[in-house]
Design a protein around this motif. Structure first.
Motif, mmCIF file in Angstrom:
data_model
loop_
_atom_site.group_PDB
_atom_site.id
_atom_site.type_symbol
_atom_site.label_atom_id
_atom_site.label_comp_id
_atom_site.label_asym_id
_atom_site.label_seq_id
_atom_site.Cartn_x
_atom_site.Cartn_y
_atom_site.Cartn_z
ATOM 1 N N SER A 7 0.845 -1.191 0.000
ATOM 2 C CA SER A 7 0.000 0.000 0.000
ATOM 3 C C SER A 7 0.880 1.241 0.000
ATOM 4 C CB SER A 7 -0.905 0.011 1.237
ATOM 5 O OG SER A 7 -1.558 1.249 1.341
ATOM 6 N N GLN A 8 0.518 2.213 -0.816
ATOM 7 C CA GLN A 8 1.266 3.461 -0.905
ATOM 8 C C GLN A 8 1.079 4.326 0.344
ATOM 9 O OE1 GLN A 8 3.474 4.249 -3.320
ATOM 10 N NE2 GLN A 8 3.089 2.176 -4.011
ATOM 11 N N ALA A 9 0.035 4.051 1.131
ATOM 12 C CA ALA A 9 -0.245 4.883 2.295
ATOM 13 C C ALA A 9 -0.672 4.018 3.485
ATOM 14 C CB ALA A 9 -1.336 5.884 1.946
ATOM 15 N N PRO A 10 0.282 3.275 4.096
ATOM 16 C CA PRO A 10 -0.119 2.543 5.305
ATOM 17 C C PRO A 10 -0.659 3.529 6.329
ATOM 18 C CG PRO A 10 2.134 1.984 4.678
ATOM 19 C CD PRO A 10 1.689 3.123 3.807
ATOM 20 N N LEU A 11 -1.738 3.194 6.941
ATOM 21 C CA LEU A 11 -2.388 4.089 7.895
ATOM 22 C C LEU A 11 -1.605 4.113 9.192
ATOM 23 C CD1 LEU A 11 -4.871 5.882 8.044
ATOM 24 C CD2 LEU A 11 -6.183 3.899 8.765
ATOM 25 N N GLY A 15 1.442 4.055 9.597
ATOM 26 C CA GLY A 15 2.565 3.128 9.525
ATOM 27 C C GLY A 15 2.171 1.672 9.665
ATOM 28 N N ILE A 16 0.880 1.376 9.669
ATOM 29 C CA ILE A 16 0.396 0.012 9.861
ATOM 30 C C ILE A 16 -0.157 -0.502 8.544
ATOM 31 C CG2 ILE A 16 -1.149 -1.451 11.214
ATOM 32 C CD1 ILE A 16 -1.362 1.087 13.104
ATOM 33 N N SER A 17 0.372 -1.617 8.075
ATOM 34 C CA SER A 17 -0.099 -2.210 6.825
ATOM 35 C C SER A 17 -1.456 -2.861 7.025
ATOM 36 C CB SER A 17 0.884 -3.275 6.332
ATOM 37 O OG SER A 17 2.119 -2.673 6.025
ATOM 38 N N GLY A 18 -2.293 -2.747 6.009
ATOM 39 C CA GLY A 18 -3.587 -3.414 6.042
ATOM 40 C C GLY A 18 -3.422 -4.897 5.784
ATOM 41 N N GLY A 19 -4.440 -5.685 6.147
ATOM 42 C CA GLY A 19 -4.426 -7.115 5.855
ATOM 43 C C GLY A 19 -4.210 -7.341 4.366
ATOM 44 N N GLY A 20 -3.828 -8.540 3.991
ATOM 45 C CA GLY A 20 -3.467 -8.846 2.605
ATOM 46 C C GLY A 20 -4.563 -8.653 1.590
ATOM 47 N N ILE A 21 -5.819 -8.811 2.014
ATOM 48 C CA ILE A 21 -6.964 -8.572 1.137
ATOM 49 C C ILE A 21 -8.004 -7.793 1.951
ATOM 50 C CG2 ILE A 21 -6.546 -10.591 -0.338
ATOM 51 C CD1 ILE A 21 -8.706 -12.083 1.125
ATOM 52 N N PRO A 22 -9.025 -7.240 1.282
ATOM 53 C CA PRO A 22 -10.022 -6.454 2.015
ATOM 54 C C PRO A 22 -10.782 -7.276 3.060
ATOM 55 C CG PRO A 22 -10.208 -6.055 -0.342
ATOM 56 C CD PRO A 22 -9.273 -7.213 -0.172
ATOM 57 N N TRP A 23 -11.172 -6.592 4.122
ATOM 58 C CA TRP A 23 -11.992 -7.158 5.190
ATOM 59 C C TRP A 23 -13.238 -6.305 5.342
ATOM 60 C CZ3 TRP A 23 -10.795 -11.153 8.894
ATOM 61 C CH2 TRP A 23 -9.611 -11.833 8.628
ATOM 62 N N THR A 24 -14.290 -6.895 5.879
ATOM 63 C CA THR A 24 -15.526 -6.170 6.176
ATOM 64 C C THR A 24 -15.932 -6.501 7.607
ATOM 65 O OG1 THR A 24 -17.761 -5.671 5.386
ATOM 66 C CG2 THR A 24 -17.067 -7.983 5.288
ATOM 67 N N ILE A 25 -16.748 -5.656 8.198
ATOM 68 C CA ILE A 25 -17.162 -5.853 9.583
ATOM 69 C C ILE A 25 -18.644 -5.522 9.730
ATOM 70 C CG2 ILE A 25 -16.379 -3.536 10.212
ATOM 71 C CD1 ILE A 25 -15.637 -4.694 12.992
ATOM 72 N N ALA A 26 -19.360 -6.379 10.466
ATOM 73 C CA ALA A 26 -20.780 -6.134 10.724
ATOM 74 C C ALA A 26 -20.947 -5.036 11.776
ATOM 75 C CB ALA A 26 -21.475 -7.419 11.178
#
Length: 170
Positions: free
Chosen positions: A51-55, A57-68
């Protein structure tokens, strides 16, 4: 006359003691610096280390996630409570399910000098399987050593390795 003076002295002492007892500060619990009732899963644009912009400094998971749903709070003293339901993969072969057995809470703070400090909790159990059958649920409670002051805190739910799956926000 002496009885009246003794009674007055006793009365003055009793009133003074009551006033002092009433002025003693008693804390009813932690002072919450952040409470939240929504979380958002990591979108495609913030996934992975590439990712060009880790939030923060924290990388996101390898693929998208969703949450209820997700909610929680953080005290000024570092007590963290986070509850998530239905935190599952949003894409790929296992979309709609959670394959991870534990999640962690991460509190990200900006310090007085403008640097970012990220503090992780120990892992907490997470339910696996599809969201329809209760997968992706977890309760995380921890006491963390946060920097003082902790400015603009963001709470993340992460993998055991620290990649984020959900964060505070909408």
């Amino acid at each position: 006359m002496r009885r009246i003076r003794a009674f007055r002295a006793t009365l003055v002492l009793a009133v003074a003691a009551a006033a002092l007892a009433g002025s003693t500060a008693v804390s009813a619990g932690p002072h919450w610096m952040l409470t939240f009732s929504t979380m958002v899963g990591v979108p495609q644009g913030l996934t992975g280390a590439q990712s060009q912009a880790p939030l923060r400094g924290i990388s996101g998971g390898g693929i998208p996630w969703t949450i209820a749903s997700g909610h929680g709070r953080v005290s000024a003293g570092g007590h963290v409570e986070v509850e998530v339901e239905g935190l599952v993969l949003a894409a790929g072969a296992n979309a709609g399910s959670n394959p991870i057995t534990s999640f962690r809470a991460l509190v990200s703070c900006v310090t007085a000098d403008g640097s970012v400090v990220n503090v992780l909790s120990d892992p907490a159990p997470a339910t696996t399987g599809s969201a329809r059958s209760g997968g992706g649920d977890a309760e995380i409670e921890a006491n963390l050593m946060l920097p003082q002051p902790c400015i603009a805190p963001i709470v993340f739910v992460t993998s055991p390795g620290g990649s984020w799956f959900a964060s505070t926000g909408r």
